[in-house]
Motif scaffolding. Structure first.
Motif, PDB file in Angstrom:
ATOM      1  N   VAL A  23       0.842  -1.206   0.000  1.00 23.53           N
ATOM      2  CA  VAL A  23       0.000   0.000   0.000  1.00 23.53           C
ATOM      3  C   VAL A  23       0.872   1.249   0.000  1.00 23.53           C
ATOM      4  N   LEU A  24       1.874   1.269   0.906  1.00 18.35           N
ATOM      5  CA  LEU A  24       2.755   2.434   0.983  1.00 18.35           C
ATOM      6  C   LEU A  24       3.541   2.612  -0.315  1.00 18.35           C
ATOM      7  N   ALA A  25       4.009   1.487  -0.868  1.00 20.65           N
ATOM      8  CA  ALA A  25       4.781   1.566  -2.103  1.00 20.65           C
ATOM      9  C   ALA A  25       3.902   2.084  -3.240  1.00 20.65           C
ATOM     10  N   TYR A  26       2.614   1.701  -3.198  1.00 21.21           N
ATOM     11  CA  TYR A  26       1.675   2.142  -4.236  1.00 21.21           C
ATOM     12  C   TYR A  26       1.487   3.654  -4.213  1.00 21.21           C
ATOM     13  N   LEU A  27       1.537   4.250  -2.982  1.00 17.77           N
ATOM     14  CA  LEU A  27       1.314   5.690  -2.841  1.00 17.77           C
ATOM     15  C   LEU A  27       2.417   6.507  -3.500  1.00 17.77           C
ATOM     16  N   LYS A  28       3.611   5.918  -3.589  1.00 19.54           N
ATOM     17  CA  LYS A  28       4.750   6.665  -4.145  1.00 19.54           C
ATOM     18  C   LYS A  28       4.671   6.640  -5.672  1.00 19.54           C
ATOM     19  N   PRO A  29       4.513   7.821  -6.288  1.00 21.78           N
ATOM     20  CA  PRO A  29       4.377   7.831  -7.747  1.00 21.78           C
ATOM     21  C   PRO A  29       5.646   7.334  -8.418  1.00 21.78           C
ATOM     22  N   PRO A  78       9.224  13.916   0.587  1.00 20.58           N
ATOM     23  CA  PRO A  78       8.324  12.789   0.296  1.00 20.58           C
ATOM     24  C   PRO A  78       6.847  13.176   0.387  1.00 20.58           C
ATOM     25  N   ILE A  79       6.497  14.050   1.339  1.00 27.71           N
ATOM     26  CA  ILE A  79       5.094  14.472   1.464  1.00 27.71           C
ATOM     27  C   ILE A  79       4.675  15.247   0.216  1.00 27.71           C
ATOM     28  N   MET A  80       5.585  16.133  -0.250  1.00 30.50           N
ATOM     29  CA  MET A  80       5.273  16.924  -1.435  1.00 30.50           C
ATOM     30  C   MET A  80       5.049  16.009  -2.638  1.00 30.50           C
ATOM     31  N   VAL A  81       5.940  15.030  -2.827  1.00 34.60           N
ATOM     32  CA  VAL A  81       5.816  14.112  -3.963  1.00 34.60           C
ATOM     33  C   VAL A  81       4.524  13.300  -3.836  1.00 34.60           C
ATOM     34  N   GLY A  84       1.238  25.875  -2.278  1.00 33.45           N
ATOM     35  CA  GLY A  84       0.833  25.115  -1.088  1.00 33.45           C
ATOM     36  C   GLY A  84       1.611  23.823  -0.924  1.00 33.45           C
ATOM     37  N   THR A  85       1.789  23.085  -2.021  1.00 34.79           N
ATOM     38  CA  THR A  85       2.502  21.819  -1.905  1.00 34.79           C
ATOM     39  C   THR A  85       4.001  22.061  -1.765  1.00 34.79           C
ATOM     40  N   ASP A  86       4.496  23.162  -2.350  1.00 36.64           N
ATOM     41  CA  ASP A  86       5.914  23.480  -2.200  1.00 36.64           C
ATOM     42  C   ASP A  86       6.229  23.829  -0.745  1.00 36.64           C
ATOM     43  N   ILE A  87       5.257  24.461  -0.064  1.00 32.17           N
ATOM     44  CA  ILE A  87       5.429  24.785   1.350  1.00 32.17           C
ATOM     45  C   ILE A  87       5.637  23.495   2.142  1.00 32.17           C
ATOM     46  N   ALA A  88       4.829  22.467   1.815  1.00 31.25           N
ATOM     47  CA  ALA A  88       5.017  21.173   2.485  1.00 31.25           C
ATOM     48  C   ALA A  88       6.432  20.663   2.208  1.00 31.25           C
ATOM     49  N   GLY A  89       6.917  20.927   0.987  1.00 28.91           N
ATOM     50  CA  GLY A  89       8.220  20.415   0.570  1.00 28.91           C
ATOM     51  C   GLY A  89       9.420  21.026   1.277  1.00 28.91           C
ATOM     52  N   GLU A 104       6.167  17.563 -10.021  1.00 34.36           N
ATOM     53  CA  GLU A 104       5.511  18.814 -10.416  1.00 34.36           C
ATOM     54  C   GLU A 104       4.003  18.712 -10.210  1.00 34.36           C
ATOM     55  N   VAL A 105       3.335  19.864 -10.239  1.00 33.09           N
ATOM     56  CA  VAL A 105       1.868  19.869 -10.223  1.00 33.09           C
ATOM     57  C   VAL A 105       1.386  19.588 -11.649  1.00 33.09           C
ATOM     58  N   THR A 106       0.752  18.419 -11.824  1.00 32.59           N
ATOM     59  CA  THR A 106       0.291  18.006 -13.161  1.00 32.59           C
ATOM     60  C   THR A 106      -1.099  17.382 -13.029  1.00 32.59           C
ATOM     61  N   GLY A 107      -1.525  16.715 -14.091  1.00 29.65           N
ATOM     62  CA  GLY A 107      -2.788  15.983 -14.044  1.00 29.65           C
ATOM     63  C   GLY A 107      -2.801  14.938 -12.940  1.00 29.65           C
ATOM     64  N   ALA A 108      -1.619  14.397 -12.620  1.00 33.94           N
ATOM     65  CA  ALA A 108      -1.523  13.403 -11.543  1.00 33.94           C
ATOM     66  C   ALA A 108      -1.938  14.028 -10.212  1.00 33.94           C
ATOM     67  N   THR A 109      -1.556  15.307 -10.018  1.00 38.74           N
ATOM     68  CA  THR A 109      -1.939  16.009  -8.796  1.00 38.74           C
ATOM     69  C   THR A 109      -3.459  16.157  -8.741  1.00 38.74           C
ATOM     70  N   LEU A 110      -4.019  16.503  -9.883  1.00 38.15           N
ATOM     71  CA  LEU A 110      -5.465  16.697  -9.967  1.00 38.15           C
ATOM     72  C   LEU A 110      -6.200  15.408  -9.576  1.00 38.15           C
ATOM     73  N   SER A 111      -5.736  14.274 -10.111  1.00 43.11           N
ATOM     74  CA  SER A 111      -6.361  12.988  -9.777  1.00 43.11           C
ATOM     75  C   SER A 111      -6.298  12.719  -8.282  1.00 43.11           C
ATOM     76  N   ARG A 112      -5.126  12.977  -7.695  1.00 39.65           N
ATOM     77  CA  ARG A 112      -4.974  12.717  -6.266  1.00 39.65           C
ATOM     78  C   ARG A 112      -5.878  13.626  -5.450  1.00 39.65           C
ATOM     79  N   PHE A 113      -5.864  14.912  -5.785  1.00 48.25           N
ATOM     80  CA  PHE A 113      -6.681  15.862  -5.024  1.00 48.25           C
ATOM     81  C   PHE A 113      -8.166  15.514  -5.137  1.00 48.25           C
ATOM     82  N   PHE A 114      -8.560  15.045  -6.309  1.00 49.99           N
ATOM     83  CA  PHE A 114      -9.942  14.638  -6.512  1.00 49.99           C
ATOM     84  C   PHE A 114     -10.269  13.477  -5.556  1.00 49.99           C
TER      85      PHE A 114
END
Lengths: 152, 359
Positions: free
Chosen positions: A37-43, B169-172, B156-161, B179-189
């Motif tokens: 699960v944790l590994a999955y979270l890491k893009p 790791p939290i920022m990533v 906001g996410t850079d502040i976490a970084g 970077e902030v991309t479509g992947a970020t959008l999916s996660r935030f959704f």
């Protein structure tokens, strides 16, 4: 438990052994569930095409006293043409908190709208919160064409 | 009709002993005193949360996540779907009013010292819900994928970084990449419609059960002066009807705001555009945003931004843990220091928000 009874001592040892086996097994089980699960979270890191140089356009199309954002791979780069006509390029990512900077004619500097950070036209941070200067890129003019490339 | 209802009630009662619950509700009283007005803000926040759930589900029917779809789907909702503009506008307005009423609720509890023993857990769950509400605001802000949201999310996410060790790791994790991309959008959704609502609902359940179990808190001075002979009003139906009347007023206010001040969609996000001049975060982040502008790039050995982030984190943590260091209120004594700290915080937030707004 201390006891002279040989039988009991054996039992306690056996129980300890079971305790270790069971709790160890539990930890291993929880670990084996959580790890995926944790590994999955890491893009996953995606390999990007390494860009070393991009063509911006014709020199005659870039007016003096102007700035523009250039796509450099996945990163924005700001290309500035000074009043005197010099061409300079810097990373357009503000060193403060990642916003994209812009050229301001009115005070002849690079400006970040997010937190009012300013850089001079050599990319040095001169006021506001940015902690570091902008990374410089190389600008090459070949004939009429302007290229921006990594400063190696 | 009445007999049918009675039969139905009897059928349920026979199986789950409803009578106990009715008895409990009948015995629930709300104290009356000159600070009673503050009791209504928790209920209003609850009502606004319910509106968010309902309008949120409605928006989900048409919203599409993704760099190429999000902005267009909201345009579609606002221009093509019948009353889509209204639902979206109400969702945005309610989000802001919810944060406002939750803030008022929090400050009133703070100044009344209602967090004191035995209500520490109620305060903690409330504070966690407040932080989640900020998370809802931050994640929901990105979903239309417009220019303002794009840069707000970058910042906001850079502040976490910039937080040492854990930050990167939290920022990533938040961005779903560097970077902030479509992947970020999916996660935030995902955070906005699944993770946060799930956690929030559990906390809300605990919060409400505790309030039913422990009853309403009363101001300290009154507790001493009127022990045993206070004025009260029955919760059911007197207080509940007042609550409902206020909810109705709030709903009307929302309709007025949504119709006359519809929420803008702005310009679509472009990763290769400069941050627009006059960019600001939502008003509830403005005081922190403005503070970051004043902190110089380097402060002693720390980067200015790290200093600011550590300062706000420490402040937030102290605030959340107030029931555990305010010993005086726990003993039932007046604690002026807490009041002054609260007044300073309100003053700071208001002044910096105004400065940020007019800057």
């Amino acid at each position: 438990m201390t006891t002279t009874d040989g039988l009991n001592t054996v039992n306690v040892k056996k129980r300890d052994f079971l305790k270790w086996i069971l709790s160890g097994g539990l930890v291993a089980f929880v670990g084996s569930v959580l790890y995926p699960v944790l590994a999955y979270l890491k893009p996953p890191s995606q390999s990007e095409v390494e860009v070393s140089s991009v063509k911006v356009g014709k020199l005659t199309d870039i007016p003096k006293d102007s700035g523009q954002i250039v796509k450099f791979g996945s990163k924005p780069v700001i290309l500035i043409r000074t009043v005197a006509g010099d061409l300079r390029a810097f990373s357009a990512t503000c060193t403060h908190l990642d916003c994209t900077v812009q050229y301001r004619k009115d005070f002849g500097a690079i400006w970040c709208a997010c937190h009012n950070g300013k850089y001079d036209l050599m990319g040095h941070n001169i006021s506001g919160p940015p902690p570091r200067p902008l990374n410089e890129y190389r600008v090459v003019v070949q004939g009429e064409e302007v290229f921006v490339s990594k400063n190696t | 009709m009445k007999t049918y209802f009675k039969t139905f009630y009897h059928w349920i009662d026979e199986r789950v002993q409803l009578e106990d619950l009715v008895q409990f509700l009948g015995k629930k009283y709300v104290p009356i005193h000159r600070h009673s007005i503050w009791y209504y803000f928790g209920g209003v926040s609850l009502f606004l949360f319910i509106i968010q759930v309902v309008t949120g589900i409605l928006l989900l029917l048409y919203y599409k996540s993704g760099e190429e779809l999000a902005f267009e789907s909201i345009q579609f909702i606002m221009s093509k779907v019948q009353f889509g503009w209204l639902i979206r506008s109400i969702h945005s307005w309610t989000a802001n009013l919810f944060i406002l009423t939750a803030m008022i609720h929090m400050f009133s509890v703070y100044f009344e010292k209602s967090y004191r023993k035995p209500r520490e857990i109620t305060w903690l769950t409330g504070m966690l819900m407040f932080f989640l509400a900020l998370g809802f605001g931050f994640s929901g802000y990105l979903l239309p994928w417009n220019e303002l949201a794009f840069f707000a999310t970058k910042v906001g996410t850079d502040i976490a970084g910039v937080v040492p060790v854990f930050g990167k790791p939290i920022m990533v994790f938040l961005r779903g990449g560097q970077e902030v991309t479509g992947a970020t959008l999916s996660r935030f959704f995902g955070f906005h419609v699944a993770v946060l609502p799930g956690i929030f609902t559990v906390l809300l359940g605990i919060h409400l059960v505790l309030i039913q179990r422990q009853g309403m808190s009363e101001p300290l001075a009154r507790e001493e002066a009127l022990a045993g002979r206070e004025k009260t009003m029955p919760f059911f139906p007197n207080f509940l009807l007042r609550d409902l009347l206020l909810w109705l007023i709030v709903l009307n206010l929302l309709a007025i705001l949504a119709v006359f001040f519809p929420w803008e969609l702005g310009k679509k996000a472009d990763a290769f555009a400069s941050a627009p001049a006059g960019i600001k975060p939502e008003w509830y982040f403005l005081f922190m945003f403005q503070t970051l502008k004043y902190i110089p790039g380097k402060l002693w050995i720390l980067d200015g931004e790290i200093f600011g982030i550590l300062l706000f984190s420490a402040g937030g943590l102290l605030w959340t843990l107030v029931p555990f260091w305010d010993r005086k209120s726990n003993r039932g004594e007046q604690n002026k220091v807490i009041t002054y700290v609260g007044l300073f915080v309100i003053f700071y937030i208001i002044v910096l928000t105004i400065l940020g707004w007019t800057a």
